[in-house]
Write an enzyme that holds these catalytic residues in place. Structure first.
Site, PDB file in Angstrom:
ATOM      1  N   LYS A 116     -13.582  14.319 -42.304  1.00 15.95           N
ATOM      2  CA  LYS A 116     -14.209  13.588 -43.397  1.00 15.95           C
ATOM      3  C   LYS A 116     -15.709  13.432 -43.231  1.00 15.95           C
ATOM      4  O   LYS A 116     -16.199  13.149 -42.152  1.00 15.95           O
ATOM      5  CB  LYS A 116     -13.583  12.201 -43.512  1.00 15.95           C
ATOM      6  CG  LYS A 116     -12.385  12.140 -44.422  1.00 15.95           C
ATOM      7  CD  LYS A 116     -11.581  10.894 -44.168  1.00 15.95           C
ATOM      8  CE  LYS A 116     -12.387   9.652 -44.389  1.00 15.95           C
ATOM      9  NZ  LYS A 116     -12.487   9.263 -45.814  1.00 15.95           N
ATOM     10  N   ILE A 435      10.104  11.895 -45.395  1.00 16.97           N
ATOM     11  CA  ILE A 435       8.992  11.032 -45.794  1.00 16.97           C
ATOM     12  C   ILE A 435       8.968  10.786 -47.302  1.00 16.97           C
ATOM     13  O   ILE A 435       8.214   9.964 -47.793  1.00 16.97           O
ATOM     14  CB  ILE A 435       7.659  11.624 -45.294  1.00 16.97           C
ATOM     15  CG1 ILE A 435       7.738  11.895 -43.786  1.00 16.97           C
ATOM     16  CG2 ILE A 435       6.483  10.700 -45.563  1.00 16.97           C
ATOM     17  CD1 ILE A 435       8.130  10.699 -42.948  1.00 16.97           C
ATOM     18  N   GLY A 436       9.767  11.499 -48.056  1.00 15.06           N
ATOM     19  CA  GLY A 436       9.882  11.158 -49.471  1.00 15.06           C
ATOM     20  C   GLY A 436       9.982  12.339 -50.399  1.00 15.06           C
ATOM     21  O   GLY A 436      10.937  12.463 -51.148  1.00 15.06           O
ATOM     22  N   TRP A 565      -8.021   6.027 -52.960  1.00 18.92           N
ATOM     23  CA  TRP A 565      -8.062   7.326 -53.634  1.00 18.92           C
ATOM     24  C   TRP A 565      -8.420   7.214 -55.113  1.00 18.92           C
ATOM     25  O   TRP A 565      -8.161   8.110 -55.901  1.00 18.92           O
ATOM     26  CB  TRP A 565      -6.735   8.074 -53.428  1.00 18.92           C
ATOM     27  CG  TRP A 565      -6.643   8.658 -52.040  1.00 18.92           C
ATOM     28  CD1 TRP A 565      -7.681   8.820 -51.165  1.00 18.92           C
ATOM     29  CD2 TRP A 565      -5.478   9.167 -51.370  1.00 18.92           C
ATOM     30  NE1 TRP A 565      -7.229   9.396 -49.988  1.00 18.92           N
ATOM     31  CE2 TRP A 565      -5.883   9.622 -50.086  1.00 18.92           C
ATOM     32  CE3 TRP A 565      -4.131   9.285 -51.735  1.00 18.92           C
ATOM     33  CZ2 TRP A 565      -4.998  10.178 -49.165  1.00 18.92           C
ATOM     34  CZ3 TRP A 565      -3.246   9.844 -50.804  1.00 18.92           C
ATOM     35  CH2 TRP A 565      -3.685  10.286 -49.537  1.00 18.92           C
ATOM     36  N   ASP A 603       4.089   3.779 -48.773  1.00 16.26           N
ATOM     37  CA  ASP A 603       3.184   4.702 -48.083  1.00 16.26           C
ATOM     38  C   ASP A 603       1.770   4.153 -48.035  1.00 16.26           C
ATOM     39  O   ASP A 603       1.230   3.729 -49.049  1.00 16.26           O
ATOM     40  CB  ASP A 603       3.145   6.042 -48.834  1.00 16.26           C
ATOM     41  CG  ASP A 603       4.466   6.789 -48.726  1.00 16.26           C
ATOM     42  OD1 ASP A 603       5.127   6.665 -47.687  1.00 16.26           O
ATOM     43  OD2 ASP A 603       4.810   7.506 -49.687  1.00 16.26           O
ATOM     44  N   HIS A 698       2.762  20.975 -42.453  1.00 21.80           N
ATOM     45  CA  HIS A 698       1.664  21.769 -43.017  1.00 21.80           C
ATOM     46  C   HIS A 698       1.835  23.247 -42.703  1.00 21.80           C
ATOM     47  O   HIS A 698       1.121  24.082 -43.231  1.00 21.80           O
ATOM     48  CB  HIS A 698       0.325  21.264 -42.494  1.00 21.80           C
ATOM     49  CG  HIS A 698       0.127  19.803 -42.767  1.00 21.80           C
ATOM     50  ND1 HIS A 698       0.543  18.823 -41.888  1.00 21.80           N
ATOM     51  CD2 HIS A 698      -0.374  19.162 -43.845  1.00 21.80           C
ATOM     52  CE1 HIS A 698       0.279  17.643 -42.413  1.00 21.80           C
ATOM     53  NE2 HIS A 698      -0.275  17.811 -43.589  1.00 21.80           N
TER      54      HIS A 698
HETATM   55  N1  GLN Z   1       6.018   9.863 -49.897  1.00 20.74           N
HETATM   56  C1  GLN Z   1       4.967  10.829 -49.966  1.00 20.74           C
HETATM   57  C2  GLN Z   1       5.555  12.245 -49.891  1.00 20.74           C
HETATM   58  O1  GLN Z   1       6.505  12.411 -49.220  1.00 20.74           O
HETATM   59  C3  GLN Z   1       3.965  10.654 -48.855  1.00 20.74           C
HETATM   60  C4  GLN Z   1       2.830  11.633 -48.974  1.00 20.74           C
HETATM   61  C5  GLN Z   1       1.742  11.409 -47.962  1.00 20.74           C
HETATM   62  O2  GLN Z   1       1.925  10.735 -46.978  1.00 20.74           O
HETATM   63  N2  GLN Z   1       0.605  11.986 -48.172  1.00 20.74           N
HETATM   64  O3  GLN Z   1       5.048  13.170 -50.468  1.00 20.74           O
HETATM   65 ZN    ZN Z   2       1.933  11.732 -44.918  1.00 15.94          ZN
END
Ligand code: GLN
Ligand code: ZN
Length: 756
Positions: A116, A435-436, A565, A603, A698
């Site tokens: 950043k 995570i979702g 954001w 989150d 990623h």
């Molecule tokens: N819940 C979101 C996802 O799974 C979290 C995204 C993130 O942490 N950038 O896409």
């Molecule tokens: Zn994330």
């Protein structure tokens, strides 16, 4: 005579022309010459848009990143980028993203590290340094852009990143001290300055934003050394600082032997008079009076009240500009024809901001009457914003004023809560979850687009999303995951999705801002008091839960991330806007709970991004940020399990604050630096449940089971095993199902082995 100038203009183009040209070039659909034609067109257009100014910046245009450009200028691209066949342009893109346009996929190299740019959401390519680094001048880009500008009749002021900030932005790979390189670097800067003077540059802007950060004696000494050496060169130097207060570096900045100093009068208004007093009487003082990082109109009368006395005192030594480069705002408001007409009248993008600078200078130089109409229009717009009942919502104000510490507290402490939750949820050891998000396929994106355009009915859209949710649930059951998610198919973006459903938010159509390279974001605009008219996620989650006996985790974005954001209103402290967001998310959490959702994840991917530049300001930020999270999360019964998720690996320095969030479970990105996570645990005993991300989403690679088991075994040495969860390190929306299914299979298999 106040002089006007600009520190930098957005380069992506009002229609993201540069983005598309770059992507076409990388994809082999555009030649290097064609890319260069687009770039030159953009530069010419951008200079035209700055024609009202006395000086326009040159060299602020970049094909990828201004820091990488500086690395090219001082001959410091990594060898892995330059030692291959191909053009200089290929070497440049190889350093940026691991591949030149003509490289075959086999020949990818490691992309440069990105991080950043100060406390903005722009990311730069980190200069790679070591004790062996040698510098060599490559003035080609700057000289040709300078010649080009002069051909167009532009009064050009070349822009460089200063030598000290350049090293400050870099990283050494061999443990050596970057400052030791200064003596080698300075001769290159001297040559460059001479070359620019030869090419007709009278003034050069030399950016040293490192001056607004905490500097130790060595860094201060480096500033003295550098500028005493560079003062022998011919062009006059305008030393530019921005993004914050100079504080203990104020005297240093004032006394460096340069011809002028630019300061950010928006983020450091109180320092203006101190700098005006300290600055030696031969120096120019450039004041960044128009906010270069936000999208609101300035209060021109208020600014004039403050500027007029300074103008008397400084006369031709007063320069006016935006506070920083306009890289951080969209190009032109003119195109936003669909924006609400009132709200639109409150805004200023890059082009409008420069016009504000121009009006201010005219008022100072020719008297307020010379711009009477403009000043009246400006005041009317501000009036309409102040009095708008779309900005102020008395109910919300009342609720925010009534916030008590109780609102941020759970009914019981973690150990009691977790006992209740474990009994109710009956999860195995090392519970697995995600995570979702699950893959955002082409079909999903097309359905959303069609729905927006009115080509798909609400009913058909809902059915399609429900089918997608059903598919996600079935996959997760087959995989044997323990806590399921609905998969977020209905969400375009984790902030926009919520912003669109909250009063107090609006959206532009073309308000793009460069995030890095060809990547742009379109931050929503938080303009008014935040109110949640309806539940935002309950129906989707309820639908998902109806399809399975396993627990489904509700999925929300936290107040701090929504705030960080967005473009945020400037008529109240950020903290107050964050609390309003917290109240809205709290209502959603409570509605989910009422709908029978027993696990809710909030989150906070961007919590760390909001950290102030100065360490001494961290505690205050973390206090209100964590408090906002707690207000959002903690209005639930003990039996409801609150999760949070964070997206960064460096969290050692704020782990105590993260613990204060008191989420029952935190899932955190760690897989790109597994050892750092363990370091943090060595120094601090994280008290609640935690799911260290066990594989990097990623990358398309399928994780290795043994690696996951090893990582979890190491984690279990520091955190009791009954508090550990197993999950990927972030959401899966950018991946394909072909990658996700085997990856999660491996993860679940690893969990089973760990249990055994
Ligand atoms: N819940 C979101 C996802 O799974 C979290 C995204 C993130 O942490 N950038 O896409
Ligand atoms: Zn994330």
């Amino acid at each position: 005579m106040a002089i006007t100038h600009n520190l930098g203009f957005p380069r992506i183009g009002s229609q993201r022309e540069l983005k598309f040209a770059l992507e076409n070039y990388w994809g082999g659909r555009l030649t290097a010459d064609e890319l260069e034609i687009t770039a030159a067109d953009l530069r010419r257009r951008h200079w035209q848009q700055q024609a009202e100014l006395d000086f326009a910046p040159v060299g602020d245009f970049s094909l990828y990143d201004q820091v990488l450009d500086m690395s090219v200028t001082v001959g410091n691209l990594p060898a892995r980028a330059t030692d291959k066949d191909g053009s200089a342009l290929d070497a440049y893109f190889r350093a940026a993203r691991g591949r030149g346009a003509s490289d075959s996929p086999c020949c990818a190299t490691a992309a440069g590290e990105m991080t950043k740019w100060f406390d903005t959401n722009y990311h730069y390519i980190v200069p790679e340094l070591s004790a062996d680094t040698r510098f060599e001048l490559n003035s080609e880009r700057l000289l040709s852009q300078l010649a080009e500008a002069r051909e167009h009749g532009v009064n050009a002021k070349p822009v460089l990143i200063g030598p000290v900030t350049y090293l400050w932005l870099g990283k050494t790979s061999d443990g050596s001290n970057r400052l030791d390189l200064l003596e080698r670097l300075l001769p290159v800067y001297s040559q460059l300055l001479e070359a620019l003077a030869d090419a007709g540059a009278d003034w050069v802007q030399i950016d040293e934003p490192a001056l607004v950060t905490d500097l130790d004696a060595n860094w201060r000494y480096a500033f003295n050394l550098a500028y005493h050496q560079l003062k022998a060169n011919r062009p006059k130097l305008l030393l530019a600082t921005y993004f914050g207060e100079l504080r203990d570096n104020l005297q240093l900045a004032c006394e460096l032997p340069v011809a002028g100093l630019h300061i950010d009068a928006v983020s450091a208004p109180a320092e203006v008079s101190r700098v005006a007093d300290w600055l030696p009487s031969h120096k120019v003082l450039s004041l960044g009076v128009v906010n270069g990082r936000n999208i609101w109109k300035s209060d021109l009368l208020d600014l004039l009240d403050r500027l007029e006395p300074l103008n008397e005192k400084l006369e031709e030594r007063l320069w006016l500009a935006p506070s920083c480069s306009l890289l951080h705002v969209p190009v032109d408001l003119q195109r936003e024809t669909e924006l609400d007409i009132d709200i639109r009248s409150w805004l200023a993008f890059a082009v409008q901001k420069l016009h504000e600078v121009h009006i201010l200078a005219r008022a100072l130089n020719e008297g307020r009457d010379s711009v009477r109409t403009e000043l009246t229009g400006n005041q009317q717009a501000l009036q309409s914003r102040r009095n708008s009942n779309r900005v102020t919502n008395p109910e919300v104000r009342k609720a925010a004023a009534a916030i008590t510490p109780e609102l941020g507290r759970r009914q019981s402490g973690y150990s009691d809560r977790i006992a209740t939750q474990r009994q109710a949820l009956k999860l195995p050891a090392f519970p697995t979850t995600t995570i979702g998000s699950f893959p955002q396929t082409r079909e999903i994106r097309q359905a959303r687009l069609k729905y927006r355009k009115g080509e798909l009915s609400a009913k058909a859209y809902t059915e399609q999303m429900q089918a997608e949710i059903a598919h996600c649930i079935k996959e997760q059951e087959q995989l044997g995951l323990d806590v399921l998610v609905h998969g977020e198919p209905e969400r375009n973006d984790m902030v926009e999705y919520f912003g669109e459903q909250l009063d107090g938010y609006t959206f532009t159509r073309f308000g793009w801002v460069q995030s890095y390279g060809s990547r742009c974001v379109k931050p929503p605009i938080l303009f008014g008091d935040i109110h949640r008219p309806n539940a935002m996620t309950v129906e989707w989650t309820r639908h998902a839960q109806s399809l399975t006996d396993k627990p489904v985790k509700g999925m929300l974005t936290g107040p701090v991330t929504i705030l960080n954001w967005s473009f945020v209103r400037d008529d109240q402290p950020r903290k107050d806007s964050c609390l309003q967001l917290a109240l809205a998310i709290r209502e959603e959490v409570q509605d989910l709970e009422k709908a029978g959702v027993n696990i809710i994840q909030i989150d906070e991917a961007a919590l760390r991004e909001g950290l102030p530049l100065r360490q001494s300001d961290w505690a205050n930020y973390l206090d209100w940020a964590i408090n906002s999270f707690r207000i959002a999360a903690n209005g639930v019964a003990d039996s409801t399990q609150i999760h949070t998720h964070m997206c960064y690996s460096e969290f050692n320095d704020i782990i105590e604050a993260i613990a204060r969030m008191d989420a029952d479970v935190i899932t955190i990105e760690t897989s790109r630096s597994d050892m750092e996570l363990l370091d943090a645990f060595r120094n601090f005993e994280y008290p609640n449940d935690i799911g260290p991300g066990v594989y990097d989403i990623h990358s398309p690679n399928i994780p290795d089971k043994a690696h996951i088991i090893n990582l979890m075994t190491l984690a279990a040495e520091r955190i009791p095993a009954e508090r550990l969860w197993i999950n990927p390190d972030c959401g899966l929306k950018t991946r394909k199902w072909e990658e996700v299914t085997p990856a999660l299979e491996t993860m679940v298999a690893a969990a089973r082995e760990l249990r055994a």
